[in-house]
Design a protein around this motif. Structure first.
Motif, mmCIF file in Angstrom:
data_model
loop_
_atom_site.group_PDB
_atom_site.id
_atom_site.type_symbol
_atom_site.label_atom_id
_atom_site.label_comp_id
_atom_site.label_asym_id
_atom_site.label_seq_id
_atom_site.Cartn_x
_atom_site.Cartn_y
_atom_site.Cartn_z
ATOM 1 N N LEU A 475 0.824 -1.208 0.000
ATOM 2 C CA LEU A 475 0.000 0.000 0.000
ATOM 3 C C LEU A 475 0.861 1.263 0.000
ATOM 4 O O LEU A 475 0.622 2.191 -0.784
ATOM 5 C CB LEU A 475 -0.945 0.006 1.204
ATOM 6 C CG LEU A 475 -1.849 1.231 1.332
ATOM 7 C CD1 LEU A 475 -2.845 1.290 0.173
ATOM 8 C CD2 LEU A 475 -2.611 1.213 2.673
ATOM 9 N N HIS A 476 1.893 1.289 0.850
ATOM 10 C CA HIS A 476 2.730 2.482 0.964
ATOM 11 C C HIS A 476 3.619 2.682 -0.261
ATOM 12 O O HIS A 476 4.159 3.775 -0.467
ATOM 13 C CB HIS A 476 3.578 2.417 2.233
ATOM 14 C CG HIS A 476 2.747 2.460 3.489
ATOM 15 N ND1 HIS A 476 1.730 3.371 3.666
ATOM 16 C CD2 HIS A 476 2.786 1.699 4.616
ATOM 17 C CE1 HIS A 476 1.162 3.172 4.862
ATOM 18 N NE2 HIS A 476 1.783 2.154 5.448
ATOM 19 N N SER A 477 3.759 1.629 -1.072
ATOM 20 C CA SER A 477 4.554 1.772 -2.301
ATOM 21 C C SER A 477 3.759 2.430 -3.426
ATOM 22 O O SER A 477 4.330 2.834 -4.437
ATOM 23 C CB SER A 477 5.037 0.399 -2.779
ATOM 24 O OG SER A 477 3.948 -0.384 -3.273
ATOM 25 N N LEU A 482 -4.182 5.094 -0.419
ATOM 26 C CA LEU A 482 -5.526 4.576 -0.638
ATOM 27 C C LEU A 482 -6.242 5.247 -1.807
ATOM 28 O O LEU A 482 -7.236 4.723 -2.322
ATOM 29 C CB LEU A 482 -6.378 4.744 0.629
ATOM 30 C CG LEU A 482 -6.019 3.863 1.828
ATOM 31 C CD1 LEU A 482 -6.858 4.229 3.041
ATOM 32 C CD2 LEU A 482 -6.210 2.382 1.485
ATOM 33 N N ASP A 483 -5.771 6.411 -2.214
ATOM 34 C CA ASP A 483 -6.401 7.130 -3.320
ATOM 35 C C ASP A 483 -5.840 6.745 -4.676
ATOM 36 O O ASP A 483 -6.236 7.306 -5.702
ATOM 37 C CB ASP A 483 -6.251 8.635 -3.124
ATOM 38 C CG ASP A 483 -7.031 9.139 -1.923
ATOM 39 O OD1 ASP A 483 -8.169 8.667 -1.743
ATOM 40 O OD2 ASP A 483 -6.501 9.971 -1.166
ATOM 41 N N THR A 484 -4.931 5.779 -4.717
ATOM 42 C CA THR A 484 -4.372 5.312 -5.988
ATOM 43 C C THR A 484 -5.454 4.616 -6.808
ATOM 44 O O THR A 484 -6.213 3.796 -6.297
ATOM 45 C CB THR A 484 -3.212 4.334 -5.733
ATOM 46 O OG1 THR A 484 -2.212 4.985 -4.962
ATOM 47 C CG2 THR A 484 -2.615 3.859 -7.045
ATOM 48 N N GLN A 485 -5.495 4.956 -8.079
ATOM 49 C CA GLN A 485 -6.462 4.335 -8.984
ATOM 50 C C GLN A 485 -5.921 2.995 -9.466
ATOM 51 O O GLN A 485 -4.784 2.914 -9.937
ATOM 52 C CB GLN A 485 -6.717 5.242 -10.186
ATOM 53 C CG GLN A 485 -7.410 6.553 -9.857
ATOM 54 C CD GLN A 485 -8.901 6.393 -9.678
ATOM 55 O OE1 GLN A 485 -9.515 5.481 -10.242
ATOM 56 N NE2 GLN A 485 -9.493 7.274 -8.885
ATOM 57 N N LEU A 486 -6.717 1.955 -9.321
ATOM 58 C CA LEU A 486 -6.360 0.656 -9.882
ATOM 59 C C LEU A 486 -6.829 0.633 -11.331
ATOM 60 O O LEU A 486 -8.012 0.827 -11.614
ATOM 61 C CB LEU A 486 -7.022 -0.480 -9.098
ATOM 62 C CG LEU A 486 -6.529 -0.675 -7.657
ATOM 63 C CD1 LEU A 486 -7.226 -1.866 -7.015
ATOM 64 C CD2 LEU A 486 -5.018 -0.888 -7.624
ATOM 65 N N ASN A 490 -4.751 -3.793 -12.764
ATOM 66 C CA ASN A 490 -4.775 -3.862 -11.308
ATOM 67 C C ASN A 490 -3.496 -3.317 -10.676
ATOM 68 O O ASN A 490 -3.093 -3.732 -9.587
ATOM 69 C CB ASN A 490 -5.021 -5.304 -10.819
ATOM 70 C CG ASN A 490 -6.404 -5.791 -11.212
ATOM 71 O OD1 ASN A 490 -7.334 -4.997 -11.350
ATOM 72 N ND2 ASN A 490 -6.534 -7.083 -11.415
ATOM 73 N N SER A 491 -2.871 -2.376 -11.378
ATOM 74 C CA SER A 491 -1.685 -1.670 -10.870
ATOM 75 C C SER A 491 -0.589 -2.619 -10.403
ATOM 76 O O SER A 491 0.051 -2.402 -9.373
ATOM 77 C CB SER A 491 -2.091 -0.724 -9.735
ATOM 78 O OG SER A 491 -2.888 0.327 -10.231
ATOM 79 N N GLY A 492 -0.377 -3.669 -11.132
ATOM 80 C CA GLY A 492 0.742 -4.550 -10.833
ATOM 81 C C GLY A 492 0.500 -5.523 -9.698
ATOM 82 O O GLY A 492 1.448 -6.108 -9.188
ATOM 83 N N LEU A 493 -0.740 -5.734 -9.278
ATOM 84 C CA LEU A 493 -1.027 -6.688 -8.217
ATOM 85 C C LEU A 493 -0.781 -8.107 -8.714
ATOM 86 O O LEU A 493 -1.164 -8.465 -9.831
ATOM 87 C CB LEU A 493 -2.483 -6.575 -7.752
ATOM 88 C CG LEU A 493 -2.770 -5.686 -6.543
ATOM 89 C CD1 LEU A 493 -2.569 -4.236 -6.908
ATOM 90 C CD2 LEU A 493 -4.177 -5.912 -6.040
ATOM 91 N N SER A 494 -0.172 -8.914 -7.877
ATOM 92 C CA SER A 494 -0.068 -10.333 -8.182
ATOM 93 C C SER A 494 -1.395 -10.991 -7.837
ATOM 94 O O SER A 494 -2.259 -10.402 -7.188
ATOM 95 C CB SER A 494 1.052 -10.965 -7.355
ATOM 96 O OG SER A 494 0.711 -10.954 -5.965
ATOM 97 N N ALA A 495 -1.571 -12.243 -8.281
ATOM 98 C CA ALA A 495 -2.798 -12.970 -7.964
ATOM 99 C C ALA A 495 -2.970 -13.094 -6.454
ATOM 100 O O ALA A 495 -4.073 -12.975 -5.921
ATOM 101 C CB ALA A 495 -2.770 -14.349 -8.616
ATOM 102 N N GLY A 496 -1.876 -13.348 -5.756
ATOM 103 C CA GLY A 496 -1.949 -13.472 -4.300
ATOM 104 C C GLY A 496 -2.338 -12.172 -3.635
ATOM 105 O O GLY A 496 -3.157 -12.160 -2.709
ATOM 106 N N GLN A 497 -1.767 -11.036 -4.089
ATOM 107 C CA GLN A 497 -2.119 -9.745 -3.509
ATOM 108 C C GLN A 497 -3.580 -9.401 -3.764
ATOM 109 O O GLN A 497 -4.259 -8.872 -2.882
ATOM 110 C CB GLN A 497 -1.206 -8.662 -4.093
ATOM 111 C CG GLN A 497 0.219 -8.701 -3.575
ATOM 112 C CD GLN A 497 1.115 -7.722 -4.311
ATOM 113 O OE1 GLN A 497 0.941 -7.465 -5.507
ATOM 114 N NE2 GLN A 497 2.089 -7.165 -3.600
#
Length: 598
Positions: A475-477, A482-486, A490-497
């Motif tokens: 989150l802090h990266s 929290l206002d980051t737009q996905l 999905n903004s680089g989220l892995s399946a696990g994240q």
């Protein structure tokens, strides 16, 4: 299906009534334009008669400048009418589009299972866009054109009763012919819109499965289906346009008849010394002017044929009703909920057959295959049920029934002491939380993805939950926390994240019943260990149903239920089943869950 004038009128009233001010301005601008159209020929007659009689140059200049001024004013009124008309159209179609989207969101999954996303897009956007001209111009333009025709007839009667009779005869023939041909193209446009919807449904299906298509070499088959649809699409469009051409050809023939009548009458009256040369020109001018509203009516009727086909399809969709009732007024109690199923049976074929009937899709009569048969169990509040079974045994279906995505055909389901169909669907969604192996993230902020737009959830609570799930670093990266737009990726989220975010949603929702449908199946061992502790905390004070992917996941369960081909193969307390060497669960502990899944 024939769309009646009453249905057209009701649709116009429903969506134009909130815009009374704009519609009034639109009507005023249009009617002012019509009045100016009737005025200018009189100025021209004065100019011609003055010139023929050898009048003064000053009189001619005054008439010329007056004609130019009226023409400019007419153009300004036309621009104003177009401006207000487009505003009315977009507002009305957007309101209709919003109503249709809201209606589709209320329909149960049986409808969405037999309707492709592409087809819904075409109905919600394509069909409604097709009504924009209907909302903005149809009623006022038809009315305006009729008033212009009436004005021309009145002026011609004032000039000479014979001219009035002739022009009335011409207008009557023109209008009656156009009205009789109004519906000739409706069936073709309806079929065209349906093929349009099928094409976009096919396109959406292929684009979502592009990886599988390329990986398995199915490109040739996809292109084959693509060309098959196009082969149906183009001929249907040609038939619809040809039907419209009949209107166009008929209109031009009528105009030719009108010109002949006007010229013959003017010549006759001029020879009789009954009119001046300026009046003869006015006769021809008004007849030519009359062609404009008739052409406008023809265009509106042509648009109406497409609008009628779209209205039919829109009304057909509005008539589809959810197979789920809205529920009663009983509210579920707060805290952990007990779960009681009594002789529950369910078949997808049955509910999808009902949905297809609502959509007027003919399906063959096939005896429904029961996915669940006579399922009964009782899970006390605060306890956890481990749900096991082979793929296709009905585990996920059971979870869907507990969320009332479908209703069982027989038997009863109770949460607490409340029958599940007696509580409002909105209340049910607040008390039952689900985490699946397929996580849907939306193109909005991280905060909205976690809270589902619930503004009552504080940022502090979100931070605490993400910290517990080990997502604080991620989150802090992000650039805006929290206002980051996905975005779409999905903004680089892995399946696990992504799955951890789904767990966070349930934590923040704090439901009385938590259902984990193989929710850890996409997590690597390291991430799974991270979440095991979080699951333990999540289930404290909550009732849980865990659809197991690994045996370790059900070690926290109080009860075990094993499904086999939709029936209860084994059910009991986990400790008792473990101690019974003949139980299937005890054998699974020895051989591993893999034997159950194959």
């Amino acid at each position: 299906m024939k769309i009646g004038l009453k249905q057209f009128g009701n649709l116009l009233i429903d969506y134009l009534k909130p815009q009374k001010g704009r519609v009034a301005k639109f009507a005023i601008a249009l009617l002012a334009s019509i009045g100016l159209q009737l005025l200018n020929p009189q100025i021209l007659r004065n100019f011609i008669d003055t010139a023929v009689a050898g009048g003064s140059a000053q009189s001619l200049f005054i008439a010329a400048f007056l004609f130019i001024g009226v023409a400019l004013a007419k153009q300004l009124m036309s621009i104003a009418a177009t401006y207000y008309g487009e505003n009315v159209a977009w507002t009305a179609t957007n309101a209709l589009r919003a109503d249709l989207v809201e209606h589709c969101l209320k329909l149960d999954l049986s409808f969405h299972k037999i309707t492709t996303p592409g087809e819904l897009v075409e109905r919600v956007d394509g069909d409604i866009h097709n009504l924009s001209q209907f909302f903005s111009k149809f009623s006022v333009y038809i009315l305006g054109s009729l008033l212009l025709i009436l004005g021309v007839i009145v002026v011609m009667f004032v000039e000479d009763w014979r001219a009035g009779m002739a022009i009335s005869f011409f207008a009557l023939i023109a209008l009656s012919t156009l009205i009789s041909l109004r519906s000739i193209a409706v069936p073709y446009w309806g079929k065209y819109r349906q093929i349009n919807a099928e094409f976009f449904g096919f396109l959406g299906e292929q684009l979502t499965s592009i990886e599988d298509i390329r990986a398995n070499g199915a490109k040739n088959y996809v292109m084959y289906r693509f060309y098959k649809i196009l082969q149906r699409w183009l001929p249907t469009y040609h038939k619809a346009r040809f039907a419209d051409t009949i209107l166009w050809t008929t209109t031009n023939g009528i105009f030719t008849l009108g010109y002949v009548i006007a010229l013959a009458l003017a010549l006759y009256l001029w020879n009789q010394k009954a009119i001046t040369i300026g009046t003869a020109y006015v006769f021809f001018y008004y007849t030519t002017l009359l062609s404009e509203p008739i052409e406008q009516i023809r265009n509106q009727l042509e648009d109406l044929q497409q609008a009628e086909a779209s209205i039919y399809r829109i009304q057909d969709l509005f008539q589809v009703r959810s197979q789920l009732n809205a529920g009663g007024k009983e509210q579920l109690p707060s805290g952990a909920l007990s779960v009681t199923l009594t002789n529950v049976s369910f078949s997808y074929s049955d509910v999808q057959g009902q949905a297809s009937t609502s959509l007027r899709i003919k399906k063959p009569d096939i005896k429904p295959e029961l996915i669940l048969q006579d399922i009964s169990f009782h899970l006390p509040p605060g306890h956890v049920l481990g749900l096991l079974g082979r793929t296709g045994s009905g585990k996920t279906t059971l979870a869907r029934l507990l969320l009332r995505l479908y209703d069982a055909q027989s038997g009863s389901i109770r949460l607490g002491n409340v029958p599940i169909n007696q509580t409002p669907l909105t209340n049910l969604s607040k008390h039952v939380g689900l985490v699946t192996q397929n996580v849907q993230l939306f193109q909005t902020t991280v905060r909205n993805n976690l809270t589902f737009f619930n503004e009552n959830i504080s940022d502090e609570r979100i931070y605490e939950t993400l910290k517990m799930l080990g997502l604080s670093g991620w989150l802090h990266s992000l650039p805006k926390d929290l206002d980051t737009q996905l975005g779409p990726d999905n903004s680089g989220l892995s399946a696990g994240q992504a799955q951890l975010l789904a767990f966070a949603r349930v934590f923040l929702k704090d439901p009385g019943l938590v259902i984990l449908d193989e929710a850890s199946s996409r997590l690597d061992p390291t991430t799974e260990k991270l979440i095991e502790k979080a699951i333990d905390q999540l289930l404290i004070g909550h009732t849980g149903i865990i659809i197991a992917h690994r045996l370790a996941t059900v070690q926290r369960a109080n009860q075990i239920l094993i499904l086999d081909k939709g029936r209860v193969s084994e059910y009991g307390l986990r400790e008792e089943l473990m101690q019974d060497s003949h139980s299937r669960f005890a054998q699974l502990l020895k051989t591993g869950l893999t034997n159950l899944l194959v």
